[in-house]
Design a protein around this motif. Structure first.
Motif, PDB file in Angstrom:
ATOM      1  N   UNK A   1       0.753  -1.240   0.205  1.00  0.00           N
ATOM      2  CA  UNK A   1      -0.039  -0.067  -0.030  1.00  0.00           C
ATOM      3  C   UNK A   1       0.893   1.334   0.018  1.00  0.00           C
TER       4      UNK A   1
ATOM      5  N   UNK B   1       0.717   5.214   1.537  1.00  0.00           N
ATOM      6  CA  UNK B   1      -0.184   6.328   2.433  1.00  0.00           C
ATOM      7  C   UNK B   1       0.160   7.581   2.203  1.00  0.00           C
TER       8      UNK B   1
ATOM      9  N   UNK C   1      -0.580  11.880   3.795  1.00  0.00           N
ATOM     10  CA  UNK C   1      -1.201  12.628   4.762  1.00  0.00           C
ATOM     11  C   UNK C   1      -1.293  13.970   4.124  1.00  0.00           C
TER      12      UNK C   1
ATOM     13  N   UNK D   1       0.392 -10.243   4.598  1.00  0.00           N
ATOM     14  CA  UNK D   1       0.107 -11.234   5.866  1.00  0.00           C
ATOM     15  C   UNK D   1      -0.930 -10.295   6.823  1.00  0.00           C
TER      16      UNK D   1
ATOM     17  N   UNK E   1      -0.933  -9.830   9.633  1.00  0.00           N
ATOM     18  CA  UNK E   1      -0.142  -8.990  10.362  1.00  0.00           C
ATOM     19  C   UNK E   1       0.180  -7.709  10.129  1.00  0.00           C
ATOM     20  N   UNK E   2       0.007  -7.578   8.866  1.00  0.00           N
ATOM     21  CA  UNK E   2       0.171  -6.285   8.197  1.00  0.00           C
ATOM     22  C   UNK E   2      -0.999  -5.242   8.455  1.00  0.00           C
TER      23      UNK E   2
ATOM     24  N   UNK F   1      -2.745  -3.693  10.594  1.00  0.00           N
ATOM     25  CA  UNK F   1      -2.786  -2.675  11.306  1.00  0.00           C
ATOM     26  C   UNK F   1      -2.111  -1.177  10.395  1.00  0.00           C
ATOM     27  N   UNK F   2      -1.225  -1.872   9.797  1.00  0.00           N
ATOM     28  CA  UNK F   2      -0.151  -0.530   9.238  1.00  0.00           C
ATOM     29  C   UNK F   2      -0.806   0.207   8.332  1.00  0.00           C
TER      30      UNK F   2
ATOM     31  N   UNK G   1      -1.879   4.433   8.695  1.00  0.00           N
ATOM     32  CA  UNK G   1      -1.072   5.440   8.863  1.00  0.00           C
ATOM     33  C   UNK G   1      -1.189   6.214   9.986  1.00  0.00           C
ATOM     34  N   UNK G   2      -1.174   7.610   9.654  1.00  0.00           N
ATOM     35  CA  UNK G   2      -1.072   8.505  10.980  1.00  0.00           C
ATOM     36  C   UNK G   2      -2.430   8.548  11.485  1.00  0.00           C
TER      37      UNK G   2
ATOM     38  N   UNK H   1       4.883  10.751   9.475  1.00  0.00           N
ATOM     39  CA  UNK H   1       3.733   9.826   9.707  1.00  0.00           C
ATOM     40  C   UNK H   1       3.518   8.723   8.938  1.00  0.00           C
ATOM     41  N   UNK H   2       3.843   8.843   7.582  1.00  0.00           N
ATOM     42  CA  UNK H   2       3.533   7.838   6.588  1.00  0.00           C
ATOM     43  C   UNK H   2       4.327   6.525   7.037  1.00  0.00           C
TER      44      UNK H   2
ATOM     45  N   UNK I   1       3.260   3.204   9.937  1.00  0.00           N
ATOM     46  CA  UNK I   1       2.890   1.839  10.073  1.00  0.00           C
ATOM     47  C   UNK I   1       4.040   0.627   9.846  1.00  0.00           C
ATOM     48  N   UNK I   2       5.037   1.311   9.205  1.00  0.00           N
ATOM     49  CA  UNK I   2       6.156  -0.058   8.827  1.00  0.00           C
ATOM     50  C   UNK I   2       6.633  -0.522  10.348  1.00  0.00           C
TER      51      UNK I   2
ATOM     52  N   UNK J   1       6.243  -3.982  11.321  1.00  0.00           N
ATOM     53  CA  UNK J   1       7.055  -5.295  10.667  1.00  0.00           C
ATOM     54  C   UNK J   1       6.160  -6.224  10.636  1.00  0.00           C
ATOM     55  N   UNK J   2       6.396  -7.548  10.622  1.00  0.00           N
ATOM     56  CA  UNK J   2       5.308  -8.460  10.222  1.00  0.00           C
ATOM     57  C   UNK J   2       3.999  -8.722  11.042  1.00  0.00           C
TER      58      UNK J   2
ATOM     59  N   UNK K   1       2.296  -7.095  14.920  1.00  0.00           N
ATOM     60  CA  UNK K   1       2.056  -5.993  15.992  1.00  0.00           C
ATOM     61  C   UNK K   1       2.463  -6.698  17.358  1.00  0.00           C
TER      62      UNK K   1
ATOM     63  N   UNK L   1      -1.357   4.614  16.776  1.00  0.00           N
ATOM     64  CA  UNK L   1      -2.141   3.101  16.826  1.00  0.00           C
ATOM     65  C   UNK L   1      -0.939   2.123  17.187  1.00  0.00           C
TER      66      UNK L   1
END
Lengths: 226, 226
Positions: free
Chosen positions: A95, A97, A99, A145, A147-148, A150-151, A154-155, B146-147, B150-151, B154-155, B157, B180
């Motif tokens: 993705x 992102x 802002x 995945x 687990x990604x 939540x990413x 973004x802000x 900010x962008x 999310x990184x 990682x894989x 949270x 977040x």
DNA sequence: ACCCCACTTCGACAATAGCCAAACCTCCCG
DNA sequence: CGGGAGGTTTGGCTATTGTCGAAGTGGGGT
């Protein structure tokens, strides 16, 4: 000039044993001295001379030809090695992102990207956006995945999710439904008619759905200007 | 071997006019031919020979020395150019993430890195970790766009956030509170006593805080072994 | 055992790099 | 105007590179 080429050339140039480094790269590319020699129109023994570090400071022209030959030969064979390195370079991007510097009303946002509101248009004007996330819906669903997830926020969660590569729009909405991700607005790129279940989900979640057909790069350009 | 060095060397090596490229870089570094010559113990005219492309294929040893000299001279002057490039080139270097191949209990994790649990130790044993993210807290707060947030995940949270360069530990916790990002565990590197507000936030968020004093490289080494 | 393939080693030699000094440009500045 | 700082040009000398081919090594494969 290609990054991989520069990297190889740089490594060779800075190596204490340039020949060994050349050898390493030739081997990485799975090319024989004979092949290389033929391509470069020099004898294989010359290659060996270099690789054995007989020349302590080969000229950069040699290095240049050498690197080009590796790439050319690899490309001739399908370019698998080259591709592998290129892929490695760019971290998998599910993705993108962005802002905004200030809050943007969702209705204005819709106008900006030539979008039409197909679901929940009555609440569109109430939504504020602080940013956007561009997602390839196929990739997100198939490859990302879980687990990604939540990413994606973004802000701020008050943002537009712009799904590209949508067919009916159902899957993206399902994802929104079953995960924590609740954007303020959802944009479906180049969607003809919205799936019924998708509409229902949007109503339950109170998220307006927009559709637009403008080019993605064009859209990014317009969003950047905010 | 440094990326910037490799880049410069690679660019020179692949250039049609290596001398011009050398000149470009010398100028970028704001160094005179005389300075360079002195450092390299060769005459300035020799430098000019190269820059004028009199040598069509300078040896890589020359290139190597040349690049090293640029960096060395720049470093001697405070390293401003070098720093600028490093910053430019790695925007993602705000943090470093690693994944474990299997879940790790947070209590075991604490032992592994010689950490003491200072807040929420009663729930430490309940937390599972799938990875860690090492962050320079100053940089994250001051410089990270900010962008990029999310990184950090990682894989997964479910990971440890290891903050380095902390003073009281308050700011990192504030960040955790208002964004977040909710890691399973937070490690404050070399923190003496934890700020009161930080403790409160940790309690509200139910995130244990660990402190450790071991060297960062040592820590990375130990974490890699998992 | 034999051979092929991939590679290494080495003497040879023309071409070029690596380097300098000294003369020459060109701004810029007091 | 005069001079200094930064840069270019050129002839010239030696050390190395760039290249070859012939001969040699070592590991499969049949």
């Amino acid at each position: 000039m290609d990054k991989l080429n520069v990297k190889i050339a740089g490594e060779i140039a800075l190596s204490e044993a340039p020949g060994s480094t050349m050898k390493k790269w030739r081997e990485i590319f799975g090319i024989t001295q004979a092949e290389l020699g033929e391509h470069l129109k020099i004898s294989a023994s010359t290659i060996s001379d270099y690789e054995g570090n007989r020349r302590k400071s080969p000229g950069i022209v040699v290095v240049h030809r050498f690197v080009d030959a590796l790439i050319a030969l690899d490309t001739g064979k399908g370019g698998s090695v080259t591709r592998r390195f290129r892929e490695q370079e760019q971290e998998t991007k599910f993705f993108e992102a962005g802002e905004f510097t200030q809050a943007v009303n969702a209705a204005d946002f819709a106008k900006l990207i030539d979008a039409k509101c197909v679901v929940n248009s009555e609440i569109l004007g109430q939504k504020k956006l602080y940013g956007y996330t561009l997602l390839d819906s196929i990739k997100v669903i198939m490859e990302m995945p879980y687990t990604e997830f939540p990413k994606l926020f973004g802000a701020s969660p008050e943002r537009a999710f712009i799904f590209t590569e949508v067919s009916t729009g159902r899957s993206p909405m399902v994802v929104v439904r079953v995960t924590q991700m609740k954007p303020s607005v959802i944009v479906m790129h180049k969607l003809e008619k919205v799936d019924k279940l998708a509409v229902k989900i949007a109503q339950v979640e109170k998220i307006p759905i927009l559709t637009t057909k403008i080019d993605i790069e064009e859209m990014k350009g317009r969003l950047q200007k905010i």
